[in-house]
Design an enzyme around this catalytic site. Structure first.
Site, PDB file in Angstrom:
ATOM      1  N   VAL A 149     -32.126  19.007  31.259  1.00 22.67           N
ATOM      2  CA  VAL A 149     -31.204  18.637  31.856  1.00 22.67           C
ATOM      3  C   VAL A 149     -30.468  18.897  30.192  1.00 22.67           C
ATOM      4  CG1 VAL A 149     -29.354  16.730  32.326  1.00 22.67           C
ATOM      5  CG2 VAL A 149     -30.735  16.879  33.341  1.00 22.67           C
ATOM      6  N   ASP A 150     -31.031  18.005  29.042  1.00 24.95           N
ATOM      7  CA  ASP A 150     -30.752  18.790  27.630  1.00 24.95           C
ATOM      8  C   ASP A 150     -30.762  20.192  27.217  1.00 24.95           C
ATOM      9  OD1 ASP A 150     -29.951  16.402  26.340  1.00 24.95           O
ATOM     10  OD2 ASP A 150     -31.638  15.698  25.851  1.00 24.95           O
ATOM     11  N   LEU A 151     -31.554  20.530  27.949  1.00 23.56           N
ATOM     12  CA  LEU A 151     -32.252  22.567  27.663  1.00 23.56           C
ATOM     13  C   LEU A 151     -30.860  23.169  28.027  1.00 23.56           C
ATOM     14  CD1 LEU A 151     -36.224  21.995  27.939  1.00 23.56           C
ATOM     15  CD2 LEU A 151     -34.341  21.738  25.909  1.00 23.56           C
TER      16      LEU A 151
END
Length: 402
Positions: free
Chosen positions: A178-180
């Site tokens: 999700v961060d990426l």
């Protein structure tokens, strides 16, 4: 710096992963990225280890986590709670094209560093705010981390083995996806805004929420639900829409099959010694293979277990059937294809020494990317940046001196 963004300056007020991933992409593309960090502490991920790069005195200079997301940047140490340092940040914003931040909603406005504040000094500024839930809605003030958003956004409901199988249950993805993906969407958004500014001269404010991103990249699983009304379930490694796509045991390990169309299935059927499968009404079309998957899988498993992995990979490769081994991380970097593409490079740092880093997968012919700046030490470029902008480091109680 080389690359297609060598004319762009980015003021990076973000930390941890999502924002820094976006700004690392911009740095890879040649942008001058100035990373603002807290004095003495720096980005949270500097302490997220082991492993660490250690100095001669045993001091932890940087964690592997920090190194993975901050190549190509310059670090300046500033305390945002000090008016003097706030003034320095505003001066940096005046000469920047893009600002990326991932503080809680409204936090930077309290320091005079919100979008409305910085656009006064730079009307053409592109300002991206990355938060867990966006700038609006009932959760806007809440913090979020990748793991919880994978859960809240439905990803863990479709990731992992079935509940009735050994090891069944919800699983997170093995990297902070999700961060990426939030970083990727942020990079795309700021580049779109940069292009719009080239035509109109207008700056932009961009609102990116991690839960929005996770919901958006549910992709085929979301659309399957919207079309059928049926709740997608975990199915291990088996693809919900395309078959045969799964992990299968071979004599000395496992192989991944990714048969993507009926032509590939015909070639695959020949390879495993069952050419009749391609003309069997139960299996000849993908939709029928999905409907009759248990029967098909039993035939495939019985065939594949008879030979070693290398035999199957060679045979299927020759017929154009997508397949592969399940590599460990070390095996990935030993892969001749990965080595040929230059994804692993060693950069020299004056304090940390030679550092092996994964580099960008983007390849440009007219404006090739150059990787010559390793992740920085905390505040490594403070004096350099202040001198470059004609500023002096502000002592306590003193204003910024041009």
């Amino acid at each position: 710096m080389a690359g297609p963004l060598s004319h762009v300056r980015v003021l990076d007020l973000s930390r941890i992963m999502a924002g820094p991933w976006a700004t690392q992409i911009l740095a890879d593309l040649g942008a001058d990225v100035i990373k603002v960090e807290r004095p003495d502490v720096g980005d949270d991920t500097r302490s997220w280890g082991p492993p660490f790069v250690e100095g001669e005195d045993g001091e932890n200079l940087a964690s592997g986590y920090f190194l993975s997301v901050n190549r190509g940047k310059r670090s300046i140490a500033l305390d945002m709670s000090r008016e003097e340092d706030q003034a320095v940040i505003r001066d940096l914003a005046r000469s920047s094209d893009i600002v990326v931040e991932n503080f809680k909603v409204g936090a930077l406005a309290r320091y005079g560093l919100g979008y409305d504040d910085l656009r006064k000094v730079n009307p053409g500024l592109i300002y991206a705010s990355v938060t867990g839930f966006g700038q609006t809605g009932p959760r806007r003030d809440q913090s979020a981390y990748d793991f919880m958003v994978q859960a809240m956004g439905g990803l863990m409901s479709v990731t992992g083995e079935r509940d009735d199988r050994p090891g069944g249950g919800p699983q997170k993805v093995g990297v902070p996806i999700v961060d990426l993906m939030t970083g990727m969407y942020t990079a795309v958004a700021v580049l779109a805004a940069l292009n719009h500014r080239e035509k109109t001269g207008e700056g932009e404010y961009i609102d990116i929420g991690m839960l929005d991103v996770q919901t958006a990249f549910l992709a085929n699983q979301a659309q399957n639900f919207l079309l059928s009304g049926r709740e997608p379930r975990r199915s291990g490694n088996s693809h919900p829409n395309i078959q045969p796509q799964d992990v299968f045991a071979v004599r000395d390990g496992h192989i991944v099959l990714a048969v993507g169309n009926d032509g590939q299935f015909r070639a695959f059927s020949q390879a495993i010694g069952h050419p009749q499968l391609a003309d069997d009404v139960r299996f000849s079309r993908n939709a029928e293979r999905v409907r009759n998957l248990p029967e098909l899988s039993a035939i495939i498993r019985e065939a594949l277990i008879q030979e070693d992995l290398a035999v199957w990979v060679a045979r299927l490769d020759a017929l154009g059937v997508p397949c592969g081994p399940i590599n460990t991380i070390s095996s990935v970097f030993a892969d001749p294809q990965v080595q040929d593409r230059g994804l692993l490079q060693t950069l020299d740092h004056p304090c940390m020494g030679p550092i092996k880093l994964v580099t960008s997968p983007m390849r440009f012919h007219q404006a090739p990317l150059v990787f010559d700046r390793p992740p920085p030490l905390l505040g490594e470029h403070t004096e350099e940046i202040l001198d470059e902008f004609g500023l002096r480091a502000p002592p306590f109680g003193a204003g910024v001196q041009p």
